[in-house]
Design a protein around this motif. Sequence first.
Motif, PDB file in Angstrom:
ATOM      1  N   CYS A   1      -1.624 -11.063  -1.776  1.00 58.21           N
ATOM      2  CA  CYS A   1      -1.221  -9.664  -1.572  1.00 58.21           C
ATOM      3  C   CYS A   1      -0.062  -9.289  -2.494  1.00 58.21           C
ATOM      4  O   CYS A   1      -0.043  -8.193  -3.076  1.00 58.21           O
ATOM      5  N   LEU A   2       0.894 -10.199  -2.617  1.00 59.22           N
ATOM      6  CA  LEU A   2       2.057  -9.937  -3.471  1.00 59.22           C
ATOM      7  C   LEU A   2       1.647  -9.795  -4.936  1.00 59.22           C
ATOM      8  O   LEU A   2       2.100  -8.882  -5.638  1.00 59.22           O
ATOM      9  N   VAL A   3       0.778 -10.694  -5.407  1.00 63.63           N
ATOM     10  CA  VAL A   3       0.321 -10.633  -6.800  1.00 63.63           C
ATOM     11  C   VAL A   3      -0.429  -9.330  -7.079  1.00 63.63           C
ATOM     12  O   VAL A   3      -0.224  -8.691  -8.122  1.00 63.63           O
ATOM     13  N   LYS A   4      -1.281  -8.951  -6.165  1.00 62.84           N
ATOM     14  CA  LYS A   4      -2.018  -7.690  -6.339  1.00 62.84           C
ATOM     15  C   LYS A   4      -1.062  -6.518  -6.454  1.00 62.84           C
ATOM     16  O   LYS A   4      -1.243  -5.616  -7.285  1.00 62.84           O
ATOM     17  N   CYS A   5      -0.034  -6.520  -5.638  1.00 62.51           N
ATOM     18  CA  CYS A   5       0.966  -5.450  -5.651  1.00 62.51           C
ATOM     19  C   CYS A   5       1.742  -5.450  -6.971  1.00 62.51           C
ATOM     20  O   CYS A   5       1.927  -4.403  -7.596  1.00 62.51           O
ATOM     21  N   LEU A   6       2.194  -6.619  -7.395  1.00 60.04           N
ATOM     22  CA  LEU A   6       2.974  -6.708  -8.630  1.00 60.04           C
ATOM     23  C   LEU A   6       2.150  -6.307  -9.846  1.00 60.04           C
ATOM     24  O   LEU A   6       2.618  -5.559 -10.714  1.00 60.04           O
ATOM     25  N   CYS A   7       0.916  -6.784  -9.914  1.00 64.86           N
ATOM     26  CA  CYS A   7       0.047  -6.419 -11.044  1.00 64.86           C
ATOM     27  C   CYS A   7      -0.245  -4.927 -11.047  1.00 64.86           C
ATOM     28  O   CYS A   7      -0.238  -4.279 -12.106  1.00 64.86           O
ATOM     29  N   GLY A   8      -0.487  -4.380  -9.870  1.00 66.93           N
ATOM     30  CA  GLY A   8      -0.799  -2.955  -9.773  1.00 66.93           C
ATOM     31  C   GLY A   8       0.361  -2.061 -10.151  1.00 66.93           C
ATOM     32  O   GLY A   8       0.154  -0.879 -10.479  1.00 66.93           O
ATOM     33  N   ASN A   9       1.561  -2.617 -10.128  1.00 68.20           N
ATOM     34  CA  ASN A   9       2.748  -1.831 -10.484  1.00 68.20           C
ATOM     35  C   ASN A   9       3.344  -2.248 -11.827  1.00 68.20           C
ATOM     36  O   ASN A   9       4.505  -1.939 -12.120  1.00 68.20           O
ATOM     37  N   GLY A  10       2.547  -2.945 -12.626  1.00 66.60           N
ATOM     38  CA  GLY A  10       2.972  -3.287 -13.976  1.00 66.60           C
ATOM     39  C   GLY A  10       4.043  -4.356 -14.072  1.00 66.60           C
ATOM     40  O   GLY A  10       4.685  -4.494 -15.121  1.00 66.60           O
ATOM     41  N   ARG A  11       4.228  -5.127 -13.029  1.00 67.61           N
ATOM     42  CA  ARG A  11       5.260  -6.167 -13.044  1.00 67.61           C
ATOM     43  C   ARG A  11       4.601  -7.534 -13.211  1.00 67.61           C
ATOM     44  O   ARG A  11       4.647  -8.407 -12.357  1.00 67.61           O
ATOM     45  N   LEU A  12       3.950  -7.705 -14.378  1.00 67.14           N
ATOM     46  CA  LEU A  12       3.137  -8.891 -14.629  1.00 67.14           C
ATOM     47  C   LEU A  12       3.977 -10.153 -14.755  1.00 67.14           C
ATOM     48  O   LEU A  12       3.520 -11.236 -14.384  1.00 67.14           O
ATOM     49  N   GLY A  13       5.173 -10.041 -15.307  1.00 65.46           N
ATOM     50  CA  GLY A  13       6.026 -11.216 -15.412  1.00 65.46           C
ATOM     51  C   GLY A  13       6.306 -11.818 -14.057  1.00 65.46           C
ATOM     52  O   GLY A  13       6.230 -13.046 -13.874  1.00 65.46           O
ATOM     53  N   GLU A  14       6.617 -10.974 -13.093  1.00 67.51           N
ATOM     54  CA  GLU A  14       6.870 -11.453 -11.729  1.00 67.51           C
ATOM     55  C   GLU A  14       5.590 -11.986 -11.094  1.00 67.51           C
ATOM     56  O   GLU A  14       5.617 -12.951 -10.316  1.00 67.51           O
ATOM     57  N   ALA A  15       4.460 -11.343 -11.411  1.00 66.45           N
ATOM     58  CA  ALA A  15       3.182 -11.809 -10.852  1.00 66.45           C
ATOM     59  C   ALA A  15       2.865 -13.215 -11.355  1.00 66.45           C
ATOM     60  O   ALA A  15       2.439 -14.090 -10.581  1.00 66.45           O
ATOM     61  N   LEU A  16       3.065 -13.452 -12.645  1.00 66.66           N
ATOM     62  CA  LEU A  16       2.817 -14.783 -13.190  1.00 66.66           C
ATOM     63  C   LEU A  16       3.772 -15.818 -12.597  1.00 66.66           C
ATOM     64  O   LEU A  16       3.423 -16.991 -12.435  1.00 66.66           O
ATOM     65  N   GLY A  17       4.973 -15.374 -12.253  1.00 68.27           N
ATOM     66  CA  GLY A  17       5.954 -16.272 -11.655  1.00 68.27           C
ATOM     67  C   GLY A  17       5.622 -16.680 -10.233  1.00 68.27           C
ATOM     68  O   GLY A  17       6.220 -17.634  -9.704  1.00 68.27           O
ATOM     69  N   VAL A  18       4.675 -15.994  -9.602  1.00 69.44           N
ATOM     70  CA  VAL A  18       4.298 -16.348  -8.225  1.00 69.44           C
ATOM     71  C   VAL A  18       3.716 -17.756  -8.169  1.00 69.44           C
ATOM     72  O   VAL A  18       3.882 -18.472  -7.167  1.00 69.44           O
ATOM     73  N   LEU A  19       3.054 -18.185  -9.234  1.00 70.76           N
ATOM     74  CA  LEU A  19       2.513 -19.553  -9.250  1.00 70.76           C
ATOM     75  C   LEU A  19       3.622 -20.583  -9.086  1.00 70.76           C
ATOM     76  O   LEU A  19       3.449 -21.602  -8.400  1.00 70.76           O
ATOM     77  N   ASP A  20       4.775 -20.336  -9.701  1.00 69.38           N
ATOM     78  CA  ASP A  20       5.907 -21.259  -9.555  1.00 69.38           C
ATOM     79  C   ASP A  20       6.424 -21.257  -8.123  1.00 69.38           C
ATOM     80  O   ASP A  20       6.777 -22.320  -7.582  1.00 69.38           O
ATOM     81  N   ARG A  21       6.483 -20.063  -7.516  1.00 72.41           N
ATOM     82  CA  ARG A  21       6.951 -19.978  -6.129  1.00 72.41           C
ATOM     83  C   ARG A  21       6.018 -20.758  -5.212  1.00 72.41           C
ATOM     84  O   ARG A  21       6.463 -21.445  -4.282  1.00 72.41           O
TER      85      ARG A  21
ATOM     86  N   GLY B   1       0.808  -1.208   0.000  1.00 71.96           N
ATOM     87  CA  GLY B   1       0.000   0.000   0.000  1.00 71.96           C
ATOM     88  C   GLY B   1       0.842   1.259   0.000  1.00 71.96           C
ATOM     89  O   GLY B   1       0.463   2.270  -0.608  1.00 71.96           O
ATOM     90  N   PHE B   2       1.973   1.207   0.658  1.00 74.86           N
ATOM     91  CA  PHE B   2       2.900   2.347   0.669  1.00 74.86           C
ATOM     92  C   PHE B   2       3.561   2.523  -0.692  1.00 74.86           C
ATOM     93  O   PHE B   2       3.997   3.620  -1.046  1.00 74.86           O
ATOM     94  N   GLY B   3       3.657   1.420  -1.453  1.00 71.80           N
ATOM     95  CA  GLY B   3       4.219   1.503  -2.799  1.00 71.80           C
ATOM     96  C   GLY B   3       5.634   1.006  -2.942  1.00 71.80           C
ATOM     97  O   GLY B   3       6.255   1.197  -3.990  1.00 71.80           O
ATOM     98  N   ASP B   4       6.155   0.345  -1.910  1.00 72.47           N
ATOM     99  CA  ASP B   4       7.533  -0.155  -1.987  1.00 72.47           C
ATOM    100  C   ASP B   4       7.504  -1.635  -2.371  1.00 72.47           C
ATOM    101  O   ASP B   4       7.514  -2.526  -1.508  1.00 72.47           O
ATOM    102  N   VAL B   5       7.455  -1.903  -3.661  1.00 69.70           N
ATOM    103  CA  VAL B   5       7.345  -3.277  -4.150  1.00 69.70           C
ATOM    104  C   VAL B   5       8.588  -4.090  -3.805  1.00 69.70           C
ATOM    105  O   VAL B   5       8.495  -5.263  -3.426  1.00 69.70           O
ATOM    106  N   ASP B   6       9.757  -3.469  -3.920  1.00 70.27           N
ATOM    107  CA  ASP B   6      10.994  -4.206  -3.643  1.00 70.27           C
ATOM    108  C   ASP B   6      11.078  -4.626  -2.180  1.00 70.27           C
ATOM    109  O   ASP B   6      11.538  -5.737  -1.870  1.00 70.27           O
TER     110      ASP B   6
END
Length: 476
Positions: free
Chosen positions: A272-292, A240-245
Amino acid sequence: MPPRVSLLLRRRLSTHQPPPRPHHDHPKLAALLAVLTSPPTPSTPLPRALSRAFPSPSDAFPLRTLPRLLPLLPSPLLSLRFLLWRLPPTSPLPSPLALSSLATSLPDLPSSVPLLLTSSPQPLPLPHYALLLSISAHAGIFPASLAILRHMRSFGLVPDAACFHHALRAAASTGDVSAVLGIMSESGASPTVPLIVTAVHKLAFAGDFEGARRLIDKMPEFGCVPNAVVYTAMLDGMCGFGDVDAALTLVEEMERGGLGEICVPNVVTYTCLVKCLCGNGRLGEALGVLDRMAARGVMPNRVFMRTLIEGVCTDRRVADAYEVVERVVGDGSVSSWQCYNVLLVCLWRVGMAAEAEGLAQRMMKKGVQLTPLAGSSMVRELCRRKRSLDACYWLRVMDENGVLCDYDVYPALLLALCEEGRVHEASVLGRKAVERGTHIEASCADRLVELLKQHGDEELASHILGLRRCPEELSI
């Protein structure tokens, strides 16, 4: 002081103003105003006067009518005093939805709550403190919440965990969180796990990651054990603060197990992580969450699927969305029925009408039933696009397959048909709504009656009028 400011201040502070013009929607308003504007006497304080005039408060003023009634009373302070009389200490706390409606309708809460407290020489009943704190939380007014806690402490009362939790929900800064925890420490109360979770989320959301971590580290001192829930709250606050890293770093720390066995990520953490990644345009990482998740044996659920698919569809990456669905269905963690309905709703939400209709056709051919949410979303979107005949077709298909749409779908489609001049279709659908006894919100019913009369269908107009439902009749 300028004349206008002086006038506003006098109106705010006064508890006895000339009554406003009676409102025809509430039959008891005139009698209530007469009681509220009569000067109280030592032998007849306001609560007693109200009880004499209205021996059965719940019958005279049903809870569902209060949101419309409270703004009509002579002053914000009187609105609050009337509410405390109407909800005596013995009555249960209203539902969250009712509290939200009350918080929205009560005028000038930031001033009326302190005025109520300063004008009360004796402590309020404990349930009334809880009610005021809950209303302040729903309104997001932290100064009022803080004033209530301090008023309780001034009489030596110790707020319970629920009271502190309500106050924390209204907190908007690290200073607000510190103020609540400070009062808690002074009163000798120990934080509970839910309270710590809320405080950690608030601190992280405000960017105070170190403060959130310090509070988690102190949990054993309070007899609490840190777990995945509290770290997920911190993660969500970071997002929510915006610090994805920072959020990714925390998830990696949880995955390594260094925070403890019960602190490893769960499906809520990854959602929560996927919502954050998608909201910040980092879809590749969001899709990779399934592997994690798969590597750690964490199975996705419907909420996770909706979050990921909606993020992918928002970027119009339909092929990726289908790949996610097929993978999850193949794993067996979420059924094909749930996955494809989630995808259908998401496609409609992002405006991909052609793809959504194609998917719906394929689902029906394969015997995959539409959910009420998916079907209702489809009809609403088609109405919004001025495609009322297509909406009629899909509503008929869903009726034939036993899919019950939301209660507002029939009136919305009926209104669209009338506005497009499709009298025959409107007549057929209108009579079906009458047969089912579908209630129609007042403004929509009035517009339908007007249009039906214009088209010469007086009989159906009279039936629709019988389905008219006023806002105060809706349960809150």
